[in-house]
Design a protein around this motif. Structure first.
Motif, PDB file in Angstrom:
ATOM      1  N   GLY A  17     -42.247  99.451  85.764  1.00 31.78           N
ATOM      2  CA  GLY A  17     -41.535  99.294  84.502  1.00 31.78           C
ATOM      3  C   GLY A  17     -42.233  98.366  83.523  1.00 31.78           C
ATOM      4  N   ASP A  44     -40.806 106.790  89.993  1.00 33.10           N
ATOM      5  CA  ASP A  44     -40.324 107.304  88.688  1.00 33.10           C
ATOM      6  C   ASP A  44     -41.072 108.548  88.263  1.00 33.10           C
ATOM      7  N   ILE A  53     -45.958 113.297  85.112  1.00 36.37           N
ATOM      8  CA  ILE A  53     -45.769 112.054  84.360  1.00 36.37           C
ATOM      9  C   ILE A  53     -45.690 110.891  85.357  1.00 36.37           C
ATOM     10  N   PRO A  55     -44.957 107.187  84.840  1.00 33.15           N
ATOM     11  CA  PRO A  55     -44.652 106.149  83.846  1.00 33.15           C
ATOM     12  C   PRO A  55     -45.144 104.751  84.200  1.00 33.15           C
ATOM     13  N   ASP A  56     -44.960 104.334  85.464  1.00 31.76           N
ATOM     14  CA  ASP A  56     -45.302 102.931  85.775  1.00 31.76           C
ATOM     15  C   ASP A  56     -46.814 102.729  85.854  1.00 31.76           C
ATOM     16  N   ASP A  58     -48.923 104.544  83.997  1.00 34.26           N
ATOM     17  CA  ASP A  58     -49.392 104.629  82.605  1.00 34.26           C
ATOM     18  C   ASP A  58     -49.029 103.382  81.800  1.00 34.26           C
ATOM     19  N   TRP A  74     -43.344 101.130  76.800  1.00 32.73           N
ATOM     20  CA  TRP A  74     -44.023 102.290  77.428  1.00 32.73           C
ATOM     21  C   TRP A  74     -44.683 103.133  76.328  1.00 32.73           C
ATOM     22  N   TRP A  95     -35.465 115.372  75.316  1.00 32.85           N
ATOM     23  CA  TRP A  95     -34.815 114.092  75.697  1.00 32.85           C
ATOM     24  C   TRP A  95     -35.849 113.104  76.241  1.00 32.85           C
ATOM     25  N   PHE A  96     -36.933 113.629  76.827  1.00 33.31           N
ATOM     26  CA  PHE A  96     -37.980 112.747  77.321  1.00 33.31           C
ATOM     27  C   PHE A  96     -39.122 112.817  76.313  1.00 33.31           C
ATOM     28  N   ARG A  97     -39.340 111.686  75.623  1.00 31.45           N
ATOM     29  CA  ARG A  97     -40.231 111.700  74.457  1.00 31.45           C
ATOM     30  C   ARG A  97     -41.703 111.639  74.914  1.00 31.45           C
ATOM     31  N   LEU A  98     -42.433 112.690  74.625  1.00 29.08           N
ATOM     32  CA  LEU A  98     -43.859 112.723  74.975  1.00 29.08           C
ATOM     33  C   LEU A  98     -44.669 112.703  73.692  1.00 29.08           C
ATOM     34  N   ASP A 102     -50.100 110.595  74.233  1.00 30.99           N
ATOM     35  CA  ASP A 102     -49.695 110.403  75.637  1.00 30.99           C
ATOM     36  C   ASP A 102     -49.851 111.707  76.404  1.00 30.99           C
ATOM     37  N   PHE A 157     -34.666 110.191  88.877  1.00 30.02           N
ATOM     38  CA  PHE A 157     -34.742 108.919  88.171  1.00 30.02           C
ATOM     39  C   PHE A 157     -34.756 109.081  86.645  1.00 30.02           C
ATOM     40  N   GLN A 158     -35.631 109.938  86.127  1.00 30.27           N
ATOM     41  CA  GLN A 158     -35.732 110.034  84.661  1.00 30.27           C
ATOM     42  C   GLN A 158     -34.475 110.654  84.056  1.00 30.27           C
ATOM     43  N   PHE A 161     -32.320 107.531  84.037  1.00 25.72           N
ATOM     44  CA  PHE A 161     -32.791 106.425  83.189  1.00 25.72           C
ATOM     45  C   PHE A 161     -32.899 106.832  81.713  1.00 25.72           C
ATOM     46  N   VAL A 162     -33.402 108.028  81.429  1.00 24.06           N
ATOM     47  CA  VAL A 162     -33.669 108.432  80.042  1.00 24.06           C
ATOM     48  C   VAL A 162     -32.606 109.406  79.536  1.00 24.06           C
TER      49      VAL A 162
HETATM   50  N1  FO1 Z   1     -38.271 105.849  78.336  1.00 21.74           N
HETATM   51  C1  FO1 Z   1     -37.221 106.161  77.521  1.00 21.74           C
HETATM   52  O1  FO1 Z   1     -36.245 105.408  77.488  1.00 21.74           O
HETATM   53  N2  FO1 Z   1     -37.239 107.288  76.740  1.00 21.74           N
HETATM   54  C2  FO1 Z   1     -38.263 108.143  76.740  1.00 21.74           C
HETATM   55  O2  FO1 Z   1     -38.222 109.162  76.028  1.00 21.74           O
HETATM   56  C3  FO1 Z   1     -39.403 107.830  77.566  1.00 21.74           C
HETATM   57  C4  FO1 Z   1     -40.541 108.652  77.580  1.00 21.74           C
HETATM   58  C5  FO1 Z   1     -41.642 108.257  78.361  1.00 21.74           C
HETATM   59  C6  FO1 Z   1     -42.819 108.999  78.356  1.00 21.74           C
HETATM   60  C7  FO1 Z   1     -43.900 108.606  79.126  1.00 21.74           C
HETATM   61  C8  FO1 Z   1     -43.819 107.458  79.924  1.00 21.74           C
HETATM   62  O3  FO1 Z   1     -44.871 107.070  80.659  1.00 21.74           O
HETATM   63  C9  FO1 Z   1     -42.657 106.678  79.935  1.00 21.74           C
HETATM   64  C10 FO1 Z   1     -41.557 107.084  79.160  1.00 21.74           C
HETATM   65  N3  FO1 Z   1     -40.385 106.335  79.151  1.00 21.74           N
HETATM   66  C11 FO1 Z   1     -39.341 106.665  78.347  1.00 21.74           C
HETATM   67  C12 FO1 Z   1     -40.255 105.128  79.980  1.00 21.74           C
HETATM   68  C13 FO1 Z   1     -39.951 105.468  81.419  1.00 21.74           C
HETATM   69  O4  FO1 Z   1     -38.828 106.260  81.580  1.00 21.74           O
HETATM   70  C14 FO1 Z   1     -39.797 104.132  82.156  1.00 21.74           C
HETATM   71  O5  FO1 Z   1     -40.813 103.310  81.716  1.00 21.74           O
HETATM   72  C15 FO1 Z   1     -40.006 104.113  83.648  1.00 21.74           C
HETATM   73  O6  FO1 Z   1     -39.844 105.290  84.241  1.00 21.74           O
HETATM   74  C16 FO1 Z   1     -39.094 103.024  84.210  1.00 21.74           C
HETATM   75  O7  FO1 Z   1     -39.559 101.807  83.865  1.00 21.74           O
END
Ligand code: FO1
Length: 324
Positions: A17, A44, A53, A55-56, A58, A74, A95-98, A102, A157-158, A161-162
């Motif tokens: 995170g 995640d 994807i 996330p942690d 990246d 992020w 809903w998941f912003r790319l 990225d 998880f996503q 979380f998202v």
């Molecule tokens: N977090 C959000 O709250 N909204 C998003 O749309 C979102 C997109 C996203 C894309 C790529 C990435 O690497 C991370 C992204 N995250 C987003 C953060 C992610 O869900 C969290 O950083 C981890 O999964 C938990 O810390």
């Protein structure tokens, strides 16, 4: 600082995170790429639009590259969202912003996965291309996926979380695939090696960012046996999480939303725990858990905050020495 002038210093940071990446950045300003290895949660990770994807991984990679979006934590700075807009026009899920930039990371990771590279090798390649010399390792090269049990059923998880913005009430967590997964090779070797100066658990969510790492077969035992001190930085300050659902999760699991509750959660593996000055009154109770406490301002708003907390953490590690 080091226990001998000749022996190289080696620190292992466990991160997940945005909060974890902040301390990882601070540590990278104090330690060379030979001295600091960062292990990231991959629970995640998920597949979306055919993209893998991570996330942690990246977030740490972009942060160490100085390319992360500072406001969000992020994703990339100077991002554009034309692909998302075009997807929306086509009725796709947004809903998941790319971000457009990225997406390149996910495309290249997917291509290298198809060529048979491990997630470790792919991460090392991506880091090198972005000028990040530090070893950023996935906790495992095998798939582990966090599933959140909530009052609305099980959510990936996503989705929790998202998509659902952490609104559902959590009941528990499952790390799918973890029993068949192995800790990343270099990670486990480091835990077992004598040269390690400290293991630093970054101020990440204990349940969904750190537990997936700790629950990998062999990791908890290796941490208990580890000759180096194991230190965590509390992700809870004044009863609140700096960012994310950690405090809400603690309450929904009928635990105290406090630094003490986090210390209890890690108590079997911790030698030291860093708490914020706001929680100094909990130092006694945490010490009762046979954990050495260090109290210092721990909220990281600026880069200097990140560096100062990293410096405090390294100094604290040195006081705990290697003979714990
Ligand atoms: N977090 C959000 O709250 N909204 C998003 O749309 C979102 C997109 C996203 C894309 C790529 C990435 O690497 C991370 C992204 N995250 C987003 C953060 C992610 O869900 C969290 O950083 C981890 O999964 C938990 O810390």
């Amino acid at each position: 600082m080091p226990n001998s002038v000749t022996q190289p210093r080696r620190y292992l940071a466990l991160s997940g995170g945005v909060g974890g990446a902040k301390l990882a950045l601070g540590l990278s300003k104090q330690l060379t790429a030979e001295e600091l290895i960062i292990v990231c949660n991959t629970g995640d990770d998920f597949d979306h639009y055919g993209l893998r994807i991570c996330p942690d991984l990246d977030t740490v990679m972009y942060t160490l590259a100085g390319r992360n979006n500072q406001q969000q934590g992020w994703g990339l700075a100077d991002e554009s969202w034309r692909t998302m807009d075009a997807l929306a026009e086509l009725g796709g899920e947004t809903w998941f912003r790319l971000g457009d930039l990225d997406i390149a990371t996910h495309l290249q990771r997917g291509e290298l996965l198809r060529r048979g590279l491990s997630l470790s090798a792919i991460t090392q390649t991506l880091c090198r291309q972005l000028g990040v010399d530090y070893r950023v390792l996935p906790m495992s090269d095998e798939a582990v996926r966090t599933v959140v049990s909530t009052d609305q059923g099980q959510l990936s998880f996503q989705h929790y979380f998202v998509r659902e913005q952490c609104r559902p009430e959590v009941r528990g967590f499952e790390f799918r695939g973890i029993d068949d997964a192995h800790p990343q090779r270099e990670f486990l070797e480091l835990l077992r090696c004598e040269e390690l100066d400290a293991v630093i658990i970054c101020p990440s969510n204990p349940f969904v960012s750190i537990d997936p790492i700790l629950q990998l077969p062999g990791v908890r035992a290796a941490l208990v046996d580890c000759s180096a001190p194991v230190i965590a930085v509390s992700p809870i300050v004044g009863g609140q999480a700096i960012k994310g659902p950690a405090a809400k999760m603690l309450r929904e699991l009928n635990l105290q939303s406090s630094a003490f509750a986090v210390a209890q959660h890690y108590s079997d593996i911790l030698d030291g725990f860093i708490i914020d000055t706001a929680d100094a009154d909990q130092a006694g109770a945490i010490t009762e858990l046979n954990i050495v406490v260090h109290t210092t301002p721990s909220i990281m708003t600026t880069l200097d905050d990140r560096i100062r907390l990293a410096t405090e953490t390294l100094r604290f590690a040195a006081t705990l020495g290697g003979d714990v």
